[in-house]
Design an enzyme around this catalytic site. Structure first.
Site, PDB file in Angstrom:
ATOM      1  N   THR A 186       0.859  -1.187   0.000  1.00  0.00           N
ATOM      2  CA  THR A 186       0.000   0.000   0.000  1.00  0.00           C
ATOM      3  C   THR A 186       0.896   1.239   0.000  1.00  0.00           C
ATOM      4  OG1 THR A 186      -0.091   0.073   2.413  1.00  0.00           O
ATOM      5  CG2 THR A 186      -1.816  -1.193   1.306  1.00  0.00           C
ATOM      6  N   LYS A 236      14.551   6.066   5.309  1.00  0.00           N
ATOM      7  CA  LYS A 236      15.500   5.008   4.930  1.00  0.00           C
ATOM      8  C   LYS A 236      16.697   4.994   5.885  1.00  0.00           C
ATOM      9  CE  LYS A 236      13.898   5.056   0.164  1.00  0.00           C
ATOM     10  NZ  LYS A 236      13.973   5.770  -1.122  1.00  0.00           N
TER      11      LYS A 236
HETATM   12  N1  HSE Z   1      10.345   8.076  -4.074  1.00  0.00           N
HETATM   13  C1  HSE Z   1      11.372   7.121  -3.765  1.00  0.00           C
HETATM   14  C2  HSE Z   1      12.661   7.580  -4.415  1.00  0.00           C
HETATM   15  C3  HSE Z   1      10.960   5.774  -4.267  1.00  0.00           C
HETATM   16  O1  HSE Z   1      12.610   8.482  -5.269  1.00  0.00           O
HETATM   17  O2  HSE Z   1      13.721   7.070  -4.073  1.00  0.00           O
HETATM   18  C4  HSE Z   1      11.762   4.627  -3.726  1.00  0.00           C
HETATM   19  O3  HSE Z   1      11.701   4.524  -2.326  1.00  0.00           O
END
Ligand code: HSE
Length: 350
Positions: A101, A229
């Site tokens: 999701t 991250k």
């Molecule tokens: N929006 C994220 C990015 C997608 O550009 O790295 C991958 O997590």
């Protein structure tokens, strides 16, 4: 071994995995002993469909491509439509929940509740959703372990480039004292395009068109996606819980074309860098644009590509680079988890 799958969310990433499973059906069976059967799909926009005896993958992909609701699936008398996501997790015969999701950056929901519901039922989860791993990793990994379930999340950092399994498994035995990375594809792509002459707005539009950007690109350009991250790397690789809100974070909204061109003239590159450092008082992280010397391997990383540098006590610096976004690449990250799930089950049986 036949693994029954339920997709929770069926956007590009879930469809990417299903496409790979169909294309590689024979190889996966012969090389990994893995056979998969999709039994359910539940999507907040597309509706849901369930058949305990299995659904036809090609028909699911055609419906998604034609933007038709899952209630139009043509199946036998065992086919049920209309289950919501939690009922799909709890009441279907799926062994593995594919949680794909959208990520809500503030709450991590509803993905966290989806993982909780699965583990309570002893079902395994594979996900590319950053929310559960950034915000509830300790709770969810314990719940998985206590219920004999598998929790796979390789794609949450750098999609199918193995940014989590490389340090956890291949580099095991090292103490990693610093991780530095370009962890967001959208912003790296935008900075590269702006260096070439695009305006900020044009560069963002191109990133959105190519499908790298989050549903709400604020998360990319303000650095929140990279911050999530970094928190995942601290939780999982450094084994140290970190709270996202405590991580200082500056995005790229203030970076101008002039600043980028000036940096290039100096032989440097501006990149959005995530740094996670082990200090005597704990693990600290920071996300910010940095002017990198051209000799820095991170400076040479172009476009939507991601890169990560692990500073290890035994192995020294280890540099990994590859795709950080993309539907096929992120779909592939789920396949990595699925293969590890299968291998683990096979090892337990022996
Ligand atoms: N929006 C994220 C990015 C997608 O550009 O790295 C991958 O997590």
């Amino acid at each position: 071994m036949t693994v029954k799958l339920a997709f929770i969310g069926f956007g590009g990433v879930g469809q990417g995995l299903l496409q790979i499973l169909l294309e590689k059906e024979n190889e996966l069976r012969l090389e990994e002993g893995l056979e998969t059967q999709v039994v359910a799909v539940a999507d907040v926009m597309k509706g849901s469909v369930y058949n305990p005896n299995g659904l036809d993958g090609n028909q699911l992909l055609s419906l998604a491509k034609e933007k038709r609701p899952l209630s139009e699936y043509i199946g036998d008398s065992s086919t049920i439509t209309g289950l919501d996501s939690i009922r799909t997790i709890q009441e279907t015969n799926a062994d593995v929940i594919v949680e794909v999701t959208f990520t809500d950056v503030n709450t991590g929901q509803p993905a966290i509740d989806h993982c909780r519901a699965a583990f309570e039922k002893g079902k395994s989860v594979i996900t590319t959703n950053k929310g559960p791993v950034a915000l509830a990793y300790q709770e969810l990994s314990e719940a998985a372990e206590n219920n004999g379930a598998f929790f796979g999340f390789e794609g949450t950092v750098m999609s199918g480039t193995p940014a989590l399994r490389l340090p956890r498994e291949t580099l095991c035995g090292n103490k990693i004292h610093q991780i530095t990375g370009i962890l967001n594809g959208t912003t790296n792509y935008m900075l590269t395009e702006m260096e070439k002459g695009s305006s900020y707005e044009e560069a963002l539009k191109k990133a959105q068109e190519q499908g790298f950007a989050e549903a709400d690109p604020t998360s990319d350009v303000e650095g929140y996606d990279a911050r999530y991250k970094a928190v995942i790397l601290s939780n999982v690789v450094m084994q140290t819980p970190m709270i996202a809100a405590n991580v200082p974070c500056t995005g790229i909204t203030e970076v101008t074309q002039e600043m980028l061109h000036e940096a290039v003239k100096e032989g440097k590159r501006i990149r959005l860098v995530a740094k996670i450092t082990r200090t005597e008082s704990g693990v600290k992280a920071v996300i910010q644009p940095e002017k990198l010397d051209e000799t820095n391997p991170l400076a040479a990383v172009p476009g939507a590509t991601n890169a990560i540098l692990y500073e290890c006590d035994l192995a020294g610096p280890i540099f990994l680079t590859g795709a950080g976004a993309g539907l096929k690449e992120t779909g592939f990250s789920l396949l990595i988890d699925l293969i590890h799930f299968t291998r683990q089950k096979a090892a337990v049986k022996q």
